[in-house]
Write a protein that holds these residues in place. Structure first.
Motif, short mmCIF file in Angstrom:
data_model
loop_
_atom_site.label_atom_id
_atom_site.label_comp_id
_atom_site.label_asym_id
_atom_site.label_seq_id
_atom_site.Cartn_x
_atom_site.Cartn_y
_atom_site.Cartn_z
N LYS A 48 2.28 9.67 -6.06
CA LYS A 48 2.94 10.68 -5.96
C LYS A 48 4.07 10.92 -7.17
CE LYS A 48 6.24 13.16 -2.79
NZ LYS A 48 7.00 12.88 -1.58
N SER A 49 4.55 9.98 -7.32
CA SER A 49 5.62 9.87 -8.36
C SER A 49 4.84 10.08 -9.98
CB SER A 49 6.36 8.41 -8.60
OG SER A 49 7.70 8.78 -9.39
N ASN A 50 3.85 9.56 -10.14
CA ASN A 50 3.31 9.71 -11.48
C ASN A 50 1.83 8.91 -11.38
OD1 ASN A 50 2.40 9.74 -14.12
ND2 ASN A 50 4.29 8.82 -15.16
N ARG B 84 0.37 7.31 -14.70
CA ARG B 84 0.78 6.07 -15.08
C ARG B 84 -0.04 5.24 -14.32
NH1 ARG B 84 1.13 2.40 -18.08
NH2 ARG B 84 2.90 2.88 -19.40
N MET B 85 -0.31 5.42 -12.81
CA MET B 85 -1.24 4.62 -11.94
C MET B 85 -2.36 4.28 -12.30
SD MET B 85 0.36 3.37 -9.25
CE MET B 85 -0.45 3.05 -7.88
N TYR C 120 0.71 -1.07 0.07
CA TYR C 120 0.08 0.02 -0.08
C TYR C 120 0.76 1.32 -0.13
CZ TYR C 120 -3.68 3.15 1.54
OH TYR C 120 -4.52 4.38 1.71
N ARG D 49 3.49 5.98 -2.72
CA ARG D 49 4.37 6.58 -3.43
C ARG D 49 4.46 6.77 -4.76
NH1 ARG D 49 9.78 6.07 -0.69
NH2 ARG D 49 10.47 5.09 -2.43
N ALA D 50 3.94 5.81 -5.58
CA ALA D 50 3.68 5.83 -7.15
C ALA D 50 2.77 6.49 -7.46
CB ALA D 50 3.58 4.19 -7.44
N LEU E 286 3.99 1.72 -1.19
CA LEU E 286 4.56 1.87 -2.28
C LEU E 286 3.62 2.25 -3.22
CD1 LEU E 286 7.06 1.07 -4.10
CD2 LEU E 286 6.19 -1.16 -4.54
N LYS E 287 2.33 1.70 -3.32
CA LYS E 287 1.48 2.24 -4.43
C LYS E 287 1.11 3.89 -3.81
CE LYS E 287 -0.94 -1.49 -3.68
NZ LYS E 287 -1.96 -2.48 -3.62
#
Lengths: 405, 252
Positions: free
Chosen positions: A238-240, A243-244, A230, A235-236, A232-233
């Motif tokens: 936040k990153s993009n 793309r999510m 969770y 943070r993903a 990690l997701k």
């Protein structure tokens, strides 16, 4: 080829599925590192009354604040640090948690556990509502929506909701409060009762150790979240975030989850404020209080585990210690200087202490944001790297193979 | 006759007064690689955007294996088994390569939402191993603990491809997968895409590089000014005078 172990901050996944291509030194597994971090944190927190003595901060009231605002900031960081969504209204959840806890004291019992439970639940529900609406927007619009909601709550607490919040005076305990559960068990008290944990008074050092225990548990939960899929997701996201969505994730419930979790952390912090001092006022929900937790998190290092607690401690320390300094104390501190120099030093430093402690805080904050955008934790990492120095550097440059262009 | 996986029916899309797509009919067969080529501004990317739900068509519909895609959220379309590689690589720049590949694997295994906040990432050894294998396939294994933002542009594209492949999509949409790559990298990507074809994955590919198109495509549609002007096998398209005109004389 040497296996490269480049730390990327807080989340590291290790796998031993594929055999390494050469002999490699046995690394400390991330799990073992986490336990060391956790035990270190717990030990540091529990020994605060000892090691803060020389800094003049080892008195229970302030120590309680360190722990409580530490919880607040750790929770805030789950939203801001992981997802990047900057809420400017988290003090509302702190305030709601306080009110709920005081009501639990008034209506049910002076035991702190039901009060904490009620504080968390009410703050969580409130966060669900506000988060559901605010998360329709991202970026600055999200921040403004949360700010607007918090200010609305603050103003409501002052005006329309006076029957619940007791308006300007603040919600307080009274001798004639019903306290149904306490009465049912035949617990009677003379004058104003004390909050307690099964008979242990929650003031002074017992109060601090209770807050510290809660802080340690909340830190452990935050650590689990950081190291979970969770986390990690988040943070993903936040990153993009784009793309999510194309990766098959419905990002809204993820964000709402983080928002509610951080709201519940704020609720716990608010309830603890009521536990250590059973009154709740609307000023706890004001935007300055929301801004303070943002400062704490950024000062310590957003997205890191210990950063928010560090930031909270430093800000509360300045608020309580620097603001208490006055000219006479400064004069005695500089008494080793010859009189004209002493006077000069006092004149220079004076605006930065007492009423002017905000000035000091502002300067520190500016320095951090400009030179250490990753907060104090980044600063420590840099110092750590300096100390590890050359030996580490050589192996790193050997191992670092640049991608072919 | 093999099954039709993707069916684009009578799609129209305009931006203001500009007709980006008119009367687009497209059928993609299972297991085949369908290339869409055409000059700049022909509407190729718009067509892909309509397919993945990024743009809603003004008219017409897109169906994938019996599901109507028009009006669905991008994440719903992905969960049906459609993955997409973008023209500019869409990756998670702040995460490591391994994490970049693991995140899509979670979407494949756990669906669009799962609250697994207290589970430890370290217990995901199976997914982690799978991610490592995919990274090996695209030749990025040695960078697996590096931050994705540190990669070269060509490597970012390969990472994005790995992120799509780990989901084992039924349909893979590729928007110029080799743009910005060196000749050597382009060839290795072609080889990689060929091995996917052997695994039976259906692909729609937009590409400028004719070398790539003719090495991979089973069928080619030629798009010019928002219309499909030719469709057929690579040989048929190569010999079509309309196509030559669109490419050579279409600049006026």
């Amino acid at each position: 080829m040497r296996k490269i172990a480049i730390s990327d901050g807080d989340i590291q996944v290790s796998t031993r599925q594929l055999p390494p291509e050469g002999p490699e030194p046995k690394p400390i597994t991330p799990a073992a590192k986490d336990w060391m971090l956790f035990l270190g944190f717990a030990a540091t927190v529990l020994t605060m009354p000892i090691w803060l003595q020389p800094l003049g901060a080892a008195y229970p009231d302030l120590l309680q604040k360190f722990a409580i605002f530490g919880i607040f900031a750790i929770g805030f960081n789950i939203l801001f640090g992981l997802t990047g969504y900057l809420s400017f209204g988290h003090a509302a959840f702190l305030g709601v948690g306080s009110y709920a806890a005081v009501w639990s004291f008034k209506l049910f019992t002076m035991n702190v556990l039901p009060a904490m439970l009620l504080g968390v639940l009410v703050a969580g529900l409130f966060a669900l509502l506000i988060g559901f609406i605010s998360l329709r927007r991202a970026g600055i619009y999200f921040s403004i929506l949360t700010l607007a909601f918090a200010q609305m709550s603050y103003n409501l607490a002052y005006s329309v909701l006076t029957p619940i919040t007791n308006g300007e005076t603040g919600l307080q305990l009274r001798g004639n409060d019903p306290r149904y559960i306490d009465r049912a068990f035949g617990v009677e008290s003379v004058g104003l009762p004390q909050t307690n944990l099964f008979g242990i008074d929650m003031s002074g050092y017992p109060g601090f150790y209770f807050c510290a225990a809660v802080l340690i548990v909340m830190f452990l939960i935050a650590m689990r979240i950081f190291r979970s899929p969770y986390g990690l997701k988040l943070r993903a996201i936040k990153s993009n975030q784009n793309r999510m969505a194309y990766t098959g994730f419905n990002t809204r419930p993820y964000l709402l989850g983080a928002f509610v979790i951080s709201g519940m952390y704020a609720g716990i912090a608010g309830a603890l404020l009521a536990v250590t001092d059973p009154l709740a006022g609307a000023e706890r929900m004001q935007w300055t209080a929301s801004g303070e937790v943002v400062l704490m998190t950024i000062l310590g290092g957003a997205g890191t585990l210990i950063g928010p607690f560090l930031g909270a401690t430093i800000i509360k320390y300045f608020e309580n210690i620097f603001s208490a300094l006055n000219e006479a104390e400064l004069a005695s501190a500089f008494s080793f200087l010859p009189p004209p120099l002493q006077e000069f030093a006092v004149t220079i430093v004076n605006p930065f202490v007492g009423e002017g402690w905000h000035l000091t805080l502002g300067v520190i904050f500016m320095v951090i944001v400009i030179f250490l955008p990753g907060g104090l934790v980044e600063g420590f990492r840099r110092i750590g790297r300096l100390f590890r120095g050359r030996s580490g550097k050589r192996t790193a440059s050997q191992a670092e193979v640049q991608p072919a262009e | 006759m093999s099954d039709i996986v993707l069916h684009v029916a009578d799609v129209q899309k305009s931006f203001g007064g500009l007709k980006a797509l008119t009367d687009i009919e497209l059928e993609v067969e299972e297991g085949k690689t369908h290339a869409i080529i055409g000059p700049n501004g022909a509407g190729k990317s718009t067509l892909l955007n309509v397919c993945v739900g990024r743009l809603a068509p003004d008219h017409g519909s897109v169906t994938f294996k019996g599901h109507v895609l028009t009006g669905k959220h991008p994440y719903e379309i992905n969960q049906l088994g459609v993955a997409r590689v973008f023209q500019t690589p869409e990756i998670f720049p702040d995460l490591t390569l391994l994490q970049n590949v693991m995140v899509p694997a979670f979407a494949k295994r756990d669906g669009a939402f799962r609250m697994d906040a207290l589970r430890s990432l370290e217990r995901e050894t199976e997914l982690c191993g799978e991610a490592d294998h995919i990274l090996e396939d695209v030749g990025l294994y040695r960078f697996r603990h590096k931050q994705a933002s540190s990669l070269s542009r060509g490597d970012k594209r390969r990472l994005e491809l790995a992120m799509c492949l780990i989901q084992h999509p039924k349909l893979l949409l590729l928007d110029e997968p080799t743009a910005g790559m060196s000749r050597h990298d382009t060839n290795s990507t072609i080889e990689l895409l060929k091995t996917i074809k052997e695994r039976g994955m259906t692909k729609v590919i937009i590409e400028h590089d004719m070398h790539v198109v003719f090495s991979l495509a089973d069928r080619i549609s030629v798009l010019a000014q928002g219309k499909i002007i030719a469709e057929g096998s690579p040989e048929e398209v190569r010999g079509n005078p309309k196509v030559q005109e669109a490419y050579l004389g279409g600049a006026h």
